[in-house]
Design a protein around this motif. Sequence first.
Motif, PDB file in Angstrom:
ATOM      1  N   PRO A 186       0.946  -1.292  -0.139  1.00  0.00           N
ATOM      2  CA  PRO A 186      -0.044   0.108   0.157  1.00  0.00           C
ATOM      3  C   PRO A 186       0.925   1.294   0.272  1.00  0.00           C
ATOM      4  O   PRO A 186       0.605   2.043  -0.227  1.00  0.00           O
ATOM      5  N   TYR A 187       2.084   1.470   0.777  1.00  0.00           N
ATOM      6  CA  TYR A 187       2.929   2.591   0.739  1.00  0.00           C
ATOM      7  C   TYR A 187       3.614   2.770  -0.250  1.00  0.00           C
ATOM      8  O   TYR A 187       3.121   3.873  -1.107  1.00  0.00           O
ATOM      9  N   GLU A 188       3.847   1.848  -0.920  1.00  0.00           N
ATOM     10  CA  GLU A 188       4.792   1.741  -2.058  1.00  0.00           C
ATOM     11  C   GLU A 188       3.627   2.075  -3.501  1.00  0.00           C
ATOM     12  O   GLU A 188       4.002   3.203  -4.308  1.00  0.00           O
ATOM     13  N   ARG A 189       2.528   1.854  -3.271  1.00  0.00           N
ATOM     14  CA  ARG A 189       1.218   2.022  -4.006  1.00  0.00           C
ATOM     15  C   ARG A 189       0.850   3.474  -4.338  1.00  0.00           C
ATOM     16  O   ARG A 189       0.415   4.287  -5.501  1.00  0.00           O
ATOM     17  N   ALA A 190       1.241   4.163  -2.867  1.00  0.00           N
ATOM     18  CA  ALA A 190       0.425   5.499  -3.024  1.00  0.00           C
ATOM     19  C   ALA A 190       1.664   6.428  -3.196  1.00  0.00           C
ATOM     20  O   ALA A 190       1.626   7.132  -3.735  1.00  0.00           O
ATOM     21  N   GLN A 191       2.660   5.719  -3.285  1.00  0.00           N
ATOM     22  CA  GLN A 191       4.327   6.319  -3.910  1.00  0.00           C
ATOM     23  C   GLN A 191       4.200   6.840  -5.370  1.00  0.00           C
ATOM     24  O   GLN A 191       4.232   7.978  -5.802  1.00  0.00           O
ATOM     25  N   ALA A 192       3.987   5.446  -5.635  1.00  0.00           N
ATOM     26  CA  ALA A 192       3.301   5.160  -7.406  1.00  0.00           C
ATOM     27  C   ALA A 192       2.439   6.748  -7.788  1.00  0.00           C
ATOM     28  O   ALA A 192       2.818   6.782  -9.168  1.00  0.00           O
ATOM     29  N   ARG A 193       1.253   6.406  -6.801  1.00  0.00           N
ATOM     30  CA  ARG A 193      -0.142   6.827  -7.302  1.00  0.00           C
ATOM     31  C   ARG A 193       0.305   8.361  -7.458  1.00  0.00           C
ATOM     32  O   ARG A 193      -0.066   9.171  -8.234  1.00  0.00           O
TER      33      ARG A 193
END
Lengths: 224, 229
Positions: A87-94
Motif C-alpha cells: 500500500p505505501y509503495e502504491r501510494a508513492q507510485a500514484r
Amino acid sequence: MEDLKLHGFWFSPFTMRVVWTLKLKGIAYENIEEDWVNKSPELLEYNPVYKKAPVLVHYGKPICESMIIVEYIDEIWPHYSLVPRDPYERAQARFWVNYADQMVPALFAALYFKCGAGEEKENPTEKIWEHLKVIEDQCLGDKRKFFGGDTINIVDIAFGSLFKVLYTIEDVNEVKVIETEKFPLLHSWFNNFKNVTVIKENFPDREKMSATIKSIIEKALASS
Amino acid sequence: MEDLKLHGFWYSPFTMRVVWTLKLKGLAYENIEEDRYNKSPQLLEYNPVHKKTPVLVHGGKPICESMIIVQYIDELWPQNPLVPHDPYDRAQARFWVAYSEQLFSAVVPLIYVDIADDEEKEKVIEKVQKLLKDIEDQCVLLDDEKKFFGGDNINIVDIAFGSMIKFLVTMEDLNKLKVLEVEKFPRLHSWFDNFKNVSIIKENLPNREKMCAIMKYIRERKRELQSSN
C-alpha cells in the motif's frame, strides 16, 4: 477471448499507456483507430464528459482516462503486475503518476509554442526542465533500472509515454530536451525503458509521430 | 494506537477529505494544524515536491495528495469501505474523483473574483456551473433512487465532491451569490443535503461563518501582497 476494444490515437501518449499495458500482459483486444477531427459516435457516447481517447470498452462497458484504464486492466489481469502490491509503495507510485499528468500542460505549451501559438514570456522548455529536475532528484533517486525497480510499473508507463512526446517537442522545436548532462538518471532510465521488448515493439516511429502531431497542431491553429 | 499524523489546514477541502476518512473509520490520529504562511519544516520535508497539505504520516512515512491518502487509508483499514469493491465500479468512481479536481480549479477564482465586475463574475460562475451540469446530467452514480454516489453509503466520490461543494458553498457565502441553484441542480442539491447529514460528516463539517472568515482573510492577505508588489 475477452470482449475488449480500445478506442485511441496511435500517436497519443495516453493511448500508448493503455496499449503498452495490454501488450505487456499479453491481452488480445480490438484496436479502433479514431480520427482526430472526426471522432466516432461510439467514442462520443462512451466518453460524453471529455469526448477523448483512450477509452477501453470491456464487454460494452467503457472505462476512460488512461491511468484509470491501466489500473483497471492491472486489477483484472494481475499477471505482470504494474501497480505495486504494498500500500505505501502504491501510494508513492500514484503520487508520481499524478505528477506525470501535472506535467502535461507544459508539454502542450512547448508543442504549440514553436508552431506559432506561443505567447509565453519564458521558453516553455524551461518549464519542462523544471519538472524533469524534480523527477531526476526526487523520484528516481535510488531506483534501479526502472521506477518500478527491476521491472516496469505504472510510473514507468506514465512517464515513458510523456518522454515519447518530449522527442516530438525536440523535433518540432529543434531543441534538445532530454539532455544527458542535465538529467543523467532520466536519460539512462529512458534508454532502459525504450529497450523493454514489448515497449520497443510498440513504440511509434519517431518521425511519423512528430509529423502527425505537428500537422494536427498547425491545422488547429489555422482554424482558430 | 497507530502512529498517524495529519498535517493540514482545517479549512481546506483537501484536508477535510482525509479527516472525514479517518473519522469514518474510527482511526485515532494526531492533528497538526499547519500555517499556510509559515509551513512547518516537517511539512516541507514530507512533501518537498509540492510543499502542500494534506500530508498523512504513518509510522514516519509520508503520503501526499488527498485522494491518494484516502485510498491508502481505505486499503489498510477496510472497515466502512470507501473504494468500491468491483473493478469496474472502482474505475467509474476514480473517474469522478479525478473530475472533482477540475471543480476545485474552477471554484478557486471565486476567492479572488471582483464581484463588482459583473463580466468577470459571470465568467467564473458559468465555468463552475458547466462542471456542475456535467455531474448533474452525466454522472450515472448520481441518481434519484440513491442517497449517495456510493449508493446507500458514502464512498470516495461522495468524499471528493462533498469537500468541493462545501468549498463552493463557502464561496457563495463569501461573495453573497448562489451557484449551486436548486432549480438548475436538483439532484446535486439533494445529494449534498444527504451528505451533510451523515453523522460523521456533520460532526466534522467546519462552521460556515468560520470558513467564510478564513477565506476573507486569505483574500485580504493576497490583495495586500499584490498591492505591495
